[in-house]
Motif scaffolding. Structure first.
Motif, PDB file in Angstrom:
ATOM      1  N   UNK A  78      26.778  79.787 -60.070  1.00 33.91           N
ATOM      2  CA  UNK A  78      26.649  80.135 -61.477  1.00 33.91           C
ATOM      3  C   UNK A  78      27.854  80.594 -62.553  1.00 33.91           C
ATOM      4  N   UNK A  79      28.505  81.423 -61.799  1.00 34.70           N
ATOM      5  CA  UNK A  79      29.568  81.842 -62.386  1.00 34.70           C
ATOM      6  C   UNK A  79      30.669  80.916 -62.323  1.00 34.70           C
ATOM      7  N   UNK A  80      30.942  80.199 -61.362  1.00 35.16           N
ATOM      8  CA  UNK A  80      31.921  79.380 -61.345  1.00 35.16           C
ATOM      9  C   UNK A  80      31.883  78.178 -62.222  1.00 35.16           C
ATOM     10  N   UNK A  81      30.618  78.030 -62.663  1.00 40.05           N
ATOM     11  CA  UNK A  81      30.339  76.738 -63.687  1.00 40.05           C
ATOM     12  C   UNK A  81      30.195  77.178 -65.060  1.00 40.05           C
ATOM     13  N   UNK A  82      30.361  78.701 -65.248  1.00 40.26           N
ATOM     14  CA  UNK A  82      30.087  79.126 -66.483  1.00 40.26           C
ATOM     15  C   UNK A  82      28.682  79.411 -67.045  1.00 40.26           C
ATOM     16  N   UNK A  83      27.615  79.150 -66.193  1.00 43.43           N
ATOM     17  CA  UNK A  83      26.416  79.488 -66.618  1.00 43.43           C
ATOM     18  C   UNK A  83      26.173  80.968 -66.509  1.00 43.43           C
ATOM     19  N   UNK A  84      27.079  81.654 -65.985  1.00 44.77           N
ATOM     20  CA  UNK A  84      26.710  83.337 -65.827  1.00 44.77           C
ATOM     21  C   UNK A  84      27.986  83.645 -65.945  1.00 44.77           C
ATOM     22  N   UNK A 110      31.362  73.228 -70.894  1.00 46.56           N
ATOM     23  CA  UNK A 110      30.539  73.046 -69.890  1.00 46.56           C
ATOM     24  C   UNK A 110      29.986  71.517 -69.922  1.00 46.56           C
ATOM     25  N   UNK A 111      29.795  71.150 -71.248  1.00 43.23           N
ATOM     26  CA  UNK A 111      29.038  69.797 -71.397  1.00 43.23           C
ATOM     27  C   UNK A 111      30.113  68.769 -71.092  1.00 43.23           C
ATOM     28  N   UNK A 112      31.256  68.879 -71.344  1.00 44.06           N
ATOM     29  CA  UNK A 112      32.350  68.007 -71.144  1.00 44.06           C
ATOM     30  C   UNK A 112      32.873  67.880 -69.729  1.00 44.06           C
ATOM     31  N   UNK A 113      33.037  69.226 -69.294  1.00 39.83           N
ATOM     32  CA  UNK A 113      33.956  69.397 -67.982  1.00 39.83           C
ATOM     33  C   UNK A 113      33.061  69.818 -66.603  1.00 39.83           C
ATOM     34  N   UNK A 114      31.872  70.318 -66.967  1.00 38.58           N
ATOM     35  CA  UNK A 114      31.008  70.784 -65.780  1.00 38.58           C
ATOM     36  C   UNK A 114      30.010  70.049 -65.510  1.00 38.58           C
ATOM     37  N   UNK A 115      29.509  69.439 -64.354  1.00 37.16           N
ATOM     38  CA  UNK A 115      28.213  68.802 -64.166  1.00 37.16           C
ATOM     39  C   UNK A 115      27.445  69.775 -63.142  1.00 37.16           C
ATOM     40  N   UNK A 193      23.147  73.046 -56.667  1.00 37.50           N
ATOM     41  CA  UNK A 193      22.329  74.057 -55.867  1.00 37.50           C
ATOM     42  C   UNK A 193      21.243  73.482 -55.096  1.00 37.50           C
ATOM     43  N   UNK A 194      21.293  73.619 -53.780  1.00 33.00           N
ATOM     44  CA  UNK A 194      20.286  73.019 -52.827  1.00 33.00           C
ATOM     45  C   UNK A 194      20.009  71.500 -53.403  1.00 33.00           C
ATOM     46  N   UNK A 195      20.853  70.673 -53.233  1.00 36.88           N
ATOM     47  CA  UNK A 195      20.366  69.299 -53.975  1.00 36.88           C
ATOM     48  C   UNK A 195      19.569  68.616 -53.218  1.00 36.88           C
ATOM     49  N   UNK A 196      19.206  68.950 -51.672  1.00 34.30           N
ATOM     50  CA  UNK A 196      18.497  68.356 -50.858  1.00 34.30           C
ATOM     51  C   UNK A 196      17.226  69.018 -50.538  1.00 34.30           C
ATOM     52  N   UNK A 197      17.077  70.295 -51.210  1.00 34.69           N
ATOM     53  CA  UNK A 197      16.309  71.340 -50.640  1.00 34.69           C
ATOM     54  C   UNK A 197      14.858  70.677 -50.775  1.00 34.69           C
ATOM     55  N   UNK A 198      14.428  70.232 -51.802  1.00 35.47           N
ATOM     56  CA  UNK A 198      13.008  69.758 -52.016  1.00 35.47           C
ATOM     57  C   UNK A 198      12.768  68.425 -51.374  1.00 35.47           C
ATOM     58  N   UNK A 224      28.794  72.128 -53.334  1.00 32.73           N
ATOM     59  CA  UNK A 224      27.388  72.088 -52.925  1.00 32.73           C
ATOM     60  C   UNK A 224      26.868  73.616 -52.324  1.00 32.73           C
ATOM     61  N   UNK A 225      25.928  74.337 -52.900  1.00 31.70           N
ATOM     62  CA  UNK A 225      25.299  75.386 -52.234  1.00 31.70           C
ATOM     63  C   UNK A 225      24.193  75.041 -51.211  1.00 31.70           C
ATOM     64  N   UNK A 226      24.277  75.270 -49.844  1.00 32.60           N
ATOM     65  CA  UNK A 226      23.051  74.796 -48.962  1.00 32.60           C
ATOM     66  C   UNK A 226      22.728  75.612 -47.979  1.00 32.60           C
ATOM     67  N   UNK A 227      21.770  75.499 -47.583  1.00 36.37           N
ATOM     68  CA  UNK A 227      21.136  76.425 -46.340  1.00 36.37           C
ATOM     69  C   UNK A 227      21.264  75.492 -45.262  1.00 36.37           C
TER      70      UNK A 227
END
Length: 267
Positions: A78-84, A110-115, A193-198, A224-227
């Protein structure tokens, strides 16, 4: 068990006051963090989620972030993406330092450079597939590229489903919409963020392959954040966090390597 000494992340971070693209002939890193700290709450009860994280990721790289529960993985994303906002330290996406931008400019940036691909998809229920994918570009006030939309929906296996609403999609299809939305603005970095977790293992593997191959074709940088060690093994490198610190990196990881390292960190 004592936390292992930090492993340098490629390439070694420059001095915090240097510009990320200041070396003649070298492209700017896709993502760069310098001595990033993040604390929640006020002293003396403040909780440190990140403790001096520095890293640099090259354009086109595919990286997994792993660590025990509470290690700071999602906070880092979240910090790296500018969300925090970090408590201290500096973050660049491409040539732009996020913290140097005014709040409105950060939102536009963020809208233009971050997905961002969220675990719970974050699709808008009353919008169809096409409108969900187009949404960041529409919010930015730009004209969506119809040809690019068609190409991207075909790439993620959603051709012919443009008019469906999220409630008419399976979990795997909804995640594909979220991936297409994250890629549609051709961002510098895509965070997941855990794109396959669910998802079940078969659908999760398909979605991960899709994200990797589509991003590679578009020259995206993906974090990708994953466990899941199997997800990590599909990435070029794994960054390991423990107690808010970047403690190790595994290049060309295997699921067995990742599992063994995670057991060490949890010991």
């Amino acid at each position: 068990m004592a936390t292992p000494a930090p492993h340098p992340v490629s390439p070694t971070a420059e001095h915090p006051d240097s510009h990320p693209g200041s070396h003649p002939g070298s492209p700017a890193p896709a993502l760069r963090l310098v001595d990033v700290h993040k604390r929640y709450g006020a002293a003396p009860a403040a909780v440190a989620a990140l403790r001096g994280v520095s890293l640099t990721l090259r354009p086109g790289s595919f990286t997994a972030v792993m660590g025990p529960s509470g290690s700071g993985k999602s906070t880092l994303l979240h910090v790296a993406a500018g969300l925090d906002v970090p408590t201290s330290g500096r973050v660049w996406v491409g040539e732009h330092e996020i913290g140097a931008l005014a709040p409105d400019a950060q939102t536009r940036f963020r809208r233009e450079h971050v997905g961002f691909v969220f675990q719970d998809y974050n699709l808008i229920g009353h919008l169809d597939v096409a409108d969900n994918v187009r949404l960041p570009v529409v919010l930015a006030g730009d004209e969506p590229d119809a040809a690019w939309l068609a190409e991207l929906l075909d790439a993620v296996g959603l051709a012919g489903m443009e008019g469906r609403r999220p409630g008419e999609l399976s979990g795997g299809q909804a995640q594909r919409v979220a991936i297409a939305r994250a890629l549609f603005s051709r961002p510098t970095v895509v965070f997941a963020d855990e794109p396959t977790g669910a998802l079940d293992s078969r659908t999760g593997a398909a979605v991960l392959t899709l994200l990797r191959e589509t991003a590679r074709r578009l020259g995206q940088t993906v974090v990708v954040v994953t466990h899941d060690p199997r997800v990590a093994a599909a990435c070029e490198q794994v960054l390991l966090l423990a107690d808010g610190r970047l403690v190790d990196r595994i290049d060309d990881p295997s699921a067995e390597q990742v599992t063994a390292r995670m057991l060490t960190l949890a010991g």
